[in-house]
Design a protein around this motif. Structure first.
Motif, PDB file in Angstrom:
ATOM      1  N   ILE A 251     -31.645 -49.222 -21.347  1.00  0.00           N
ATOM      2  CA  ILE A 251     -32.435 -49.037 -20.131  1.00  0.00           C
ATOM      3  C   ILE A 251     -33.146 -47.694 -20.231  1.00  0.00           C
ATOM      4  CG2 ILE A 251     -32.423 -48.779 -17.635  1.00  0.00           C
ATOM      5  CD1 ILE A 251     -29.926 -50.354 -17.509  1.00  0.00           C
ATOM      6  N   LEU A 252     -34.452 -47.709 -19.999  1.00  0.00           N
ATOM      7  CA  LEU A 252     -35.205 -46.473 -19.815  1.00  0.00           C
ATOM      8  C   LEU A 252     -35.137 -46.161 -18.332  1.00  0.00           C
ATOM      9  CD1 LEU A 252     -38.444 -46.830 -21.983  1.00  0.00           C
ATOM     10  CD2 LEU A 252     -36.742 -45.022 -22.144  1.00  0.00           C
ATOM     11  N   MET A 253     -34.456 -45.090 -17.963  1.00  0.00           N
ATOM     12  CA  MET A 253     -34.099 -44.844 -16.563  1.00  0.00           C
ATOM     13  C   MET A 253     -34.711 -43.555 -16.021  1.00  0.00           C
ATOM     14  SD  MET A 253     -31.953 -46.087 -14.117  1.00  0.00           S
ATOM     15  CE  MET A 253     -30.458 -46.813 -14.824  1.00  0.00           C
TER      16      MET A 253
ATOM     17  N   VAL B 270     -28.181 -46.033 -22.083  1.00  0.00           N
ATOM     18  CA  VAL B 270     -29.100 -45.521 -21.061  1.00  0.00           C
ATOM     19  C   VAL B 270     -29.871 -44.326 -21.615  1.00  0.00           C
ATOM     20  CG1 VAL B 270     -29.340 -44.543 -18.753  1.00  0.00           C
ATOM     21  CG2 VAL B 270     -27.583 -46.280 -19.196  1.00  0.00           C
ATOM     22  N   MET B 271     -31.180 -44.460 -21.606  1.00  0.00           N
ATOM     23  CA  MET B 271     -32.076 -43.370 -21.992  1.00  0.00           C
ATOM     24  C   MET B 271     -32.784 -42.881 -20.734  1.00  0.00           C
ATOM     25  SD  MET B 271     -33.612 -41.682 -24.641  1.00  0.00           S
ATOM     26  CE  MET B 271     -34.016 -42.649 -26.120  1.00  0.00           C
ATOM     27  N   MET B 272     -32.458 -41.680 -20.277  1.00  0.00           N
ATOM     28  CA  MET B 272     -33.164 -41.120 -19.132  1.00  0.00           C
ATOM     29  C   MET B 272     -34.601 -40.813 -19.561  1.00  0.00           C
ATOM     30  SD  MET B 272     -30.493 -41.325 -17.279  1.00  0.00           S
ATOM     31  CE  MET B 272     -31.136 -40.806 -15.689  1.00  0.00           C
ATOM     32  N   LEU B 273     -35.542 -41.164 -18.727  1.00  0.00           N
ATOM     33  CA  LEU B 273     -36.959 -40.876 -18.992  1.00  0.00           C
ATOM     34  C   LEU B 273     -37.526 -40.281 -17.718  1.00  0.00           C
ATOM     35  CD1 LEU B 273     -39.321 -41.091 -21.004  1.00  0.00           C
ATOM     36  CD2 LEU B 273     -39.912 -43.241 -19.905  1.00  0.00           C
ATOM     37  N   THR B 274     -37.775 -38.975 -17.727  1.00  0.00           N
ATOM     38  CA  THR B 274     -38.051 -38.282 -16.482  1.00  0.00           C
ATOM     39  C   THR B 274     -38.948 -37.071 -16.687  1.00  0.00           C
ATOM     40  OG1 THR B 274     -36.944 -37.112 -14.652  1.00  0.00           O
ATOM     41  CG2 THR B 274     -35.924 -36.968 -16.807  1.00  0.00           C
ATOM     42  N   THR B 275     -39.445 -36.548 -15.597  1.00  0.00           N
ATOM     43  CA  THR B 275     -40.212 -35.292 -15.657  1.00  0.00           C
ATOM     44  C   THR B 275     -39.283 -34.094 -15.475  1.00  0.00           C
ATOM     45  OG1 THR B 275     -40.626 -35.450 -13.281  1.00  0.00           O
ATOM     46  CG2 THR B 275     -42.322 -36.333 -14.750  1.00  0.00           C
TER      47      THR B 275
END
Length: 201
Positions: free
Chosen positions: A50-52, A77-82
């Motif tokens: 999951i790109l989260m 789980v791959m966090m994808l964030t600013t």
């Protein structure tokens, strides 16, 4: 590799879905705009990754990650964030995330990082790694003796009533002092305050 993208910005997840689907070994099997939807999609389709995103309405990405890892530990789980602050990074990994990328990452690099994650590697964006290896100053030295006492009791799980009883002060004083501590240490709530304390003592 089957992936789900969870992000509350339609432009983000639609763009990622389009671009990542061009990779022969990546199949985007669903998108969610909050953590609760991400959990439902996991239950329905059991993705590999999951790109989260972190900040989403309702259930945020960190809460969703915690629940997903509890129910389906095999889902990565791959966090994808600013967000690249130390606090969110640590909370994400404590929740069980295996990777942390910034949205500024090029799609080709993101695809490579997803492959690395599936092959068993932990993934950190260079700026995120720098944040972890060069943390900000402690901050505890800015607290008064009373504030430190209250912080320690919060970290031990005491309620405002219990803190007031132990320190012989009113609950109103505890609440007011807690607000000051949260402001000084730049954290949002009691949970983050306790985490802040335990990783610095």
């Amino acid at each position: 590799m089957k992936i789900i993208i969870a992000d509350d910005d339609a432009m983000v997840y639609e763009s990622l879905q389009l671009l990542l689907s061009r990779e022969k070994d990546i199949q985007v099997i669903g998108t969610a705009n909050d953590g609760a939807q991400a959990i439902k999609l996991c239950e329905a389709s059991l993705p590999d990754v999951i790109l989260m995103d972190i900040q989403m309405p309702g259930m945020d990405g960190i809460q969703a990650t915690r629940e997903i890892k509890k129910r389906w530990p095999q889902i990565l789980v791959m966090m994808l964030t600013t967000f690249e602050d130390e606090q969110n990074i640590r909370l994400a990994f404590l929740a069980g995330a295996e990777g942390y990328l910034l949205k500024a990452t090029q799609v080709q690099d993101m695809a490579q990082q997803l492959r690395a994650l599936v092959s068993g590697s932990s993934v950190l964006h260079a700026d995120v790694l720098r944040q972890l290896t060069q943390p900000k100053k402690n901050g505890l030295e800015d607290l008064t003796a009373r504030e430190k006492d209250i912080l320690q009791l919060v970290a031990q799980g005491c309620s405002n009533k219990e803190i007031a009883s132990q320190l012989f002060i009113s609950e109103g004083t505890v609440r007011n002092t807690l607000s000051i501590i949260l402001d000084k240490l730049e954290v949002r709530d009691r949970t983050q305050l306790a985490l802040y304390y335990w990783r610095r003592v």
